[in-house]
Design a protein around this motif. Structure first.
Motif, PDB file in Angstrom:
ATOM      1  N   ILE A 198      36.491 125.936  38.330  1.00  0.00           N
ATOM      2  CA  ILE A 198      35.851 126.501  38.818  1.00  0.00           C
ATOM      3  C   ILE A 198      34.549 127.377  37.292  1.00  0.00           C
ATOM      4  O   ILE A 198      33.832 128.192  37.747  1.00  0.00           O
ATOM      5  CB  ILE A 198      35.977 127.803  40.080  1.00  0.00           C
ATOM      6  CG1 ILE A 198      37.618 128.340  39.053  1.00  0.00           C
ATOM      7  CG2 ILE A 198      36.363 126.795  40.750  1.00  0.00           C
ATOM      8  CD1 ILE A 198      38.068 128.880  40.625  1.00  0.00           C
ATOM      9  N   GLY A 199      35.502 126.831  36.444  1.00  0.00           N
ATOM     10  CA  GLY A 199      34.567 128.327  35.354  1.00  0.00           C
ATOM     11  C   GLY A 199      35.609 127.374  34.099  1.00  0.00           C
ATOM     12  O   GLY A 199      36.838 126.940  34.159  1.00  0.00           O
ATOM     13  N   GLY A 200      35.248 127.694  33.196  1.00  0.00           N
ATOM     14  CA  GLY A 200      35.380 127.010  31.381  1.00  0.00           C
ATOM     15  C   GLY A 200      34.984 128.076  30.534  1.00  0.00           C
ATOM     16  O   GLY A 200      33.406 128.557  30.386  1.00  0.00           O
ATOM     17  N   GLY A 201      35.446 127.832  29.500  1.00  0.00           N
ATOM     18  CA  GLY A 201      34.137 128.062  28.108  1.00  0.00           C
ATOM     19  C   GLY A 201      35.520 128.835  27.179  1.00  0.00           C
ATOM     20  O   GLY A 201      36.147 127.414  26.815  1.00  0.00           O
TER      21      GLY A 201
ATOM     22  N   PHE B 143      28.673 128.260  40.482  1.00  0.00           N
ATOM     23  CA  PHE B 143      28.981 129.002  42.150  1.00  0.00           C
ATOM     24  C   PHE B 143      29.626 128.304  43.171  1.00  0.00           C
ATOM     25  O   PHE B 143      30.386 128.636  43.919  1.00  0.00           O
ATOM     26  CB  PHE B 143      27.062 129.611  42.335  1.00  0.00           C
ATOM     27  CG  PHE B 143      26.836 130.581  43.265  1.00  0.00           C
ATOM     28  CD1 PHE B 143      27.172 130.980  43.810  1.00  0.00           C
ATOM     29  CD2 PHE B 143      25.506 129.614  43.972  1.00  0.00           C
ATOM     30  CE1 PHE B 143      26.838 131.398  45.418  1.00  0.00           C
ATOM     31  CE2 PHE B 143      25.350 129.426  45.291  1.00  0.00           C
ATOM     32  CZ  PHE B 143      26.002 130.910  46.210  1.00  0.00           C
ATOM     33  N   GLU B 144      29.172 126.819  43.250  1.00  0.00           N
ATOM     34  CA  GLU B 144      29.026 125.965  43.970  1.00  0.00           C
ATOM     35  C   GLU B 144      30.871 125.664  44.339  1.00  0.00           C
ATOM     36  O   GLU B 144      30.945 126.801  45.321  1.00  0.00           O
ATOM     37  CB  GLU B 144      28.321 124.683  44.371  1.00  0.00           C
ATOM     38  CG  GLU B 144      27.169 124.966  44.475  1.00  0.00           C
ATOM     39  CD  GLU B 144      26.031 125.634  42.759  1.00  0.00           C
ATOM     40  OE1 GLU B 144      26.973 125.211  41.802  1.00  0.00           O
ATOM     41  OE2 GLU B 144      24.643 125.524  43.038  1.00  0.00           O
ATOM     42  N   ARG B 145      31.056 126.109  43.259  1.00  0.00           N
ATOM     43  CA  ARG B 145      32.278 125.229  42.947  1.00  0.00           C
ATOM     44  C   ARG B 145      33.216 126.707  43.736  1.00  0.00           C
ATOM     45  O   ARG B 145      34.324 126.891  44.018  1.00  0.00           O
ATOM     46  CB  ARG B 145      33.183 125.335  41.828  1.00  0.00           C
ATOM     47  CG  ARG B 145      32.613 123.676  41.633  1.00  0.00           C
ATOM     48  CD  ARG B 145      32.830 123.291  40.361  1.00  0.00           C
ATOM     49  NE  ARG B 145      32.225 121.605  39.848  1.00  0.00           N
ATOM     50  CZ  ARG B 145      32.618 121.236  39.017  1.00  0.00           C
ATOM     51  NH1 ARG B 145      33.525 121.608  38.346  1.00  0.00           N
ATOM     52  NH2 ARG B 145      31.981 120.096  38.175  1.00  0.00           N
ATOM     53  N   THR B 146      33.251 128.189  43.245  1.00  0.00           N
ATOM     54  CA  THR B 146      33.381 129.068  43.336  1.00  0.00           C
ATOM     55  C   THR B 146      33.717 130.248  44.775  1.00  0.00           C
ATOM     56  O   THR B 146      33.821 130.415  45.503  1.00  0.00           O
ATOM     57  CB  THR B 146      32.703 130.356  42.798  1.00  0.00           C
ATOM     58  OG1 THR B 146      33.209 130.273  40.891  1.00  0.00           O
ATOM     59  CG2 THR B 146      33.383 131.933  42.572  1.00  0.00           C
ATOM     60  N   LEU B 147      32.338 128.946  45.798  1.00  0.00           N
ATOM     61  CA  LEU B 147      32.018 129.564  46.563  1.00  0.00           C
ATOM     62  C   LEU B 147      32.853 129.177  47.372  1.00  0.00           C
ATOM     63  O   LEU B 147      32.971 129.647  48.169  1.00  0.00           O
ATOM     64  CB  LEU B 147      30.456 129.031  47.132  1.00  0.00           C
ATOM     65  CG  LEU B 147      29.610 129.809  48.532  1.00  0.00           C
ATOM     66  CD1 LEU B 147      29.943 131.384  48.561  1.00  0.00           C
ATOM     67  CD2 LEU B 147      28.617 129.869  48.257  1.00  0.00           C
ATOM     68  N   LEU B 148      33.208 127.422  46.908  1.00  0.00           N
ATOM     69  CA  LEU B 148      33.962 126.571  47.877  1.00  0.00           C
ATOM     70  C   LEU B 148      35.664 127.284  48.539  1.00  0.00           C
ATOM     71  O   LEU B 148      36.566 127.316  48.558  1.00  0.00           O
ATOM     72  CB  LEU B 148      33.983 125.644  47.345  1.00  0.00           C
ATOM     73  CG  LEU B 148      32.710 124.186  48.001  1.00  0.00           C
ATOM     74  CD1 LEU B 148      33.864 123.405  46.778  1.00  0.00           C
ATOM     75  CD2 LEU B 148      32.718 123.271  49.393  1.00  0.00           C
ATOM     76  N   ALA B 149      35.571 128.331  46.581  1.00  0.00           N
ATOM     77  CA  ALA B 149      37.458 128.609  46.753  1.00  0.00           C
ATOM     78  C   ALA B 149      37.299 129.464  47.441  1.00  0.00           C
ATOM     79  O   ALA B 149      38.477 130.064  47.691  1.00  0.00           O
ATOM     80  CB  ALA B 149      37.855 128.905  45.050  1.00  0.00           C
ATOM     81  N   MET B 150      36.680 130.166  47.133  1.00  0.00           N
ATOM     82  CA  MET B 150      36.350 131.766  48.645  1.00  0.00           C
ATOM     83  C   MET B 150      36.210 131.554  49.322  1.00  0.00           C
ATOM     84  O   MET B 150      37.171 132.258  50.741  1.00  0.00           O
ATOM     85  CB  MET B 150      34.623 132.354  47.780  1.00  0.00           C
ATOM     86  CG  MET B 150      34.788 133.394  46.948  1.00  0.00           C
ATOM     87  SD  MET B 150      33.513 133.079  46.355  1.00  0.00           S
ATOM     88  CE  MET B 150      33.234 135.193  47.423  1.00  0.00           C
ATOM     89  N   ALA B 151      35.640 130.341  50.589  1.00  0.00           N
ATOM     90  CA  ALA B 151      35.758 129.772  51.550  1.00  0.00           C
ATOM     91  C   ALA B 151      37.507 128.879  51.885  1.00  0.00           C
ATOM     92  O   ALA B 151      37.638 129.708  52.758  1.00  0.00           O
ATOM     93  CB  ALA B 151      34.940 128.399  52.284  1.00  0.00           C
ATOM     94  N   ALA B 152      37.796 129.047  51.046  1.00  0.00           N
ATOM     95  CA  ALA B 152      39.049 128.049  51.160  1.00  0.00           C
ATOM     96  C   ALA B 152      40.324 129.278  50.902  1.00  0.00           C
ATOM     97  O   ALA B 152      41.352 129.886  51.918  1.00  0.00           O
ATOM     98  CB  ALA B 152      39.655 127.682  50.039  1.00  0.00           C
TER      99      ALA B 152
END
Ligand code: HAM
Length: 425
Positions: free
Chosen positions: A283-286, A310-319
């Motif tokens: 969901i993020g990296g750096g 954003f898209e992956r963060t939203l999927l994790a939030m929805a889960a």
């Protein structure tokens, strides 16, 4: 012909657009507390910015860039990520000249020609942050702490996330290590896929990312940079971990985490979430990129940062069952009765909106009955009616849609009376 959005892109309809705005607001609030300021760089750059910045041997530059010649014949690329642009901009505007440092963040669309799948788009949206001009390990920890604070603030439970950490070394130790891995790949060429055989010459460390089972098996026994770090890199890495421990930030060391962009030196990290995501679970990296400014012709300037998808963060939030604040509901519906009181109705709805009370009126010539039905559909709490009777008395009728009660209110007091009623619920 049927028109549809290009493959790998989506239209962000209202619910998703609200979620994007919400995430940007949360980021702005949290990042401000850490001293980060917004920056907006162009969505396209001269192709060399990415070729040189990200590295020609990476998949991003080699396969995934949207590159075209503009009308002047100049090669232009839609940005596949934000870091190279921010560093280019910081150099152009001397943001880190004379030993200054800069803390910057950004949000916007990025473009990579990848095979679309769940959590992987060709146009995707990132929020990122970059800290330029600071070499102390405490800034590495700060950036990681800030990223985790963001994910927690948007409602992803800590136990749903895995923070992976590694050190990539730098010029003093990585080239030797690369050669060692290249040699290892060559001795195991029989068991490797064609891509990894080629990587021995172009980008050996990327073999750690190969998903082919036989390559994975070979790489499981490959030499690890962790064991080859020079003293300075090892000390830096230890200090970063010490700061994270001090903050109670849990992480897993992953000596095979190499990331897909060539600019990294020393600290790299990735946040993965399994719930709600498939194989694209980062969901993020750096990480740190102490050599990047020099690639663009600047003075040696340390830097590091992260980007989250954003898209992956939203999927994790929805889960995790997080509900994102959506459309502000219409609170008041101002009904139109006839032409004689239309101006009054229009003035009222405007007054309510100026008072930031979400209000709506009819623009389709509906009957009064149909307007009430529409008010109901929109979920309006109150309906205001100004007919000829009310108008003559300088009043309006305010109907409470759930209590089914009505009262007459003097027009000059109307906005204040409605605001008061809505406050009381
Ligand atoms: P990245 O790992 O390539 O890093 O991308 C960061 C995040 O963007 C990923 O973790 C993922 O959530 C999201 N992402 C990447 N590609 C896609 C895609 N095709 N579709 C959907 N989401 C995607 C960078 O971009 C670096 N600039 C991060 C950084 C900043 N390093 C230092 N400073």
């Amino acid at each position: 012909m049927e028109y549809h959005a290009p493959k790998g892109t989506v239209d962000m309809l209202s619910d998703t657009a609200y979620a994007w705005e919400h995430l940007q607001r949360v980021a702005a609030e949290i990042f401000a507390a850490y001293g980060y300021q917004p920056i907006y760089t162009p969505i396209f750059e001269h192709t060399e910015v990415f070729e040189r910045g990200i590295g020609e041997a990476t998949d991003v530059v080699g396969k995934e860039m949207y590159t075209f010649a503009d009308k002047g014949g100049r090669s232009i690329t839609l940005r596949p990520e934000g870091t190279a642009s921010v560093v280019r901009s910081a150099l152009e505007h001397s943001l880190t000249a004379n030993g200054q440092s800069a803390k910057l963040y950004y949000a916007g669309p990025m473009f990579r020609y990848e095979r679309p799948q769940k959590g992987r788009m060709r146009q995707f949206w990132q929020i990122g942050a970059e800290a330029l001009g600071m070499q102390d390990p405490s800034i590495d920890a700060e950036v990681i702490v800030m990223l985790m604070a963001f994910f927690e603030a948007v409602g992803i439970p800590r136990q749903n996330m895995r923070l992976l950490l590694n050190s990539m070394g730098e010029d003093s130790c990585r080239p030797k290590y690369r050669e060692k891995v290249a040699g290892y790949l060559r001795t195991h060429a029989d068991a490797l896929c064609g891509g990894c055989v080629r990587r021995a010459d172009t980008n050996p460390l990327r073999a750690f990312d190969c998903k082919t089972p036989s390559c994975k098996e070979v790489m499981a026994a490959a030499p690890l940079l962790r064991d080859e770090l020079c003293d300075e890199c090892a000390t830096h890495y230890r200090a970063v971990k010490g700061h994270l421990d001090g903050q109670g930030i849990l992480y897993e060391e992953d000596a095979t985490l190499v990331r897909g962009l060539d600019y990294y030196t020393r600290t790299v990290f990735e946040v993965q979430a399994d719930a709600g995501l498939g194989s694209q679970n980062a969901i993020g990296g750096g990480g740190r990129y102490d050599g990047l400014m020099e690639v663009f012709g600047g003075q040696p300037t340390p830097g590091l940062g992260f980007a989250l998808g954003f898209e992956r963060t939203l999927l994790a939030m929805a889960a995790a069952g997080v509900e994102v604040p959506g459309t502000p509901a219409v609170r008041v519906y101002v009904a139109r009765v006839d032409a004689s009181t239309d101006p009054e109705a229009f003035r009222l709805v405007s007054d309510l909106r100026r008072a930031r009370i979400p209000a709506e009126m009819d623009h389709k010539g509906r009957s009064l009955k149909a307007q009430f039905r529409q008010a109901d559909r929109l979920g309006a709490n109150l309906v205001v009616v100004v007919g000829p009777d009310e108008s003559a008395a300088g009043e309006a009728t305010v109907r409470d849609m759930s209590a089914k009660t009505e009262e007459r209110v003097a027009l000059p007091r109307l906005v204040a009376a409605i605001a008061e009623r809505l406050r009381q619920g």
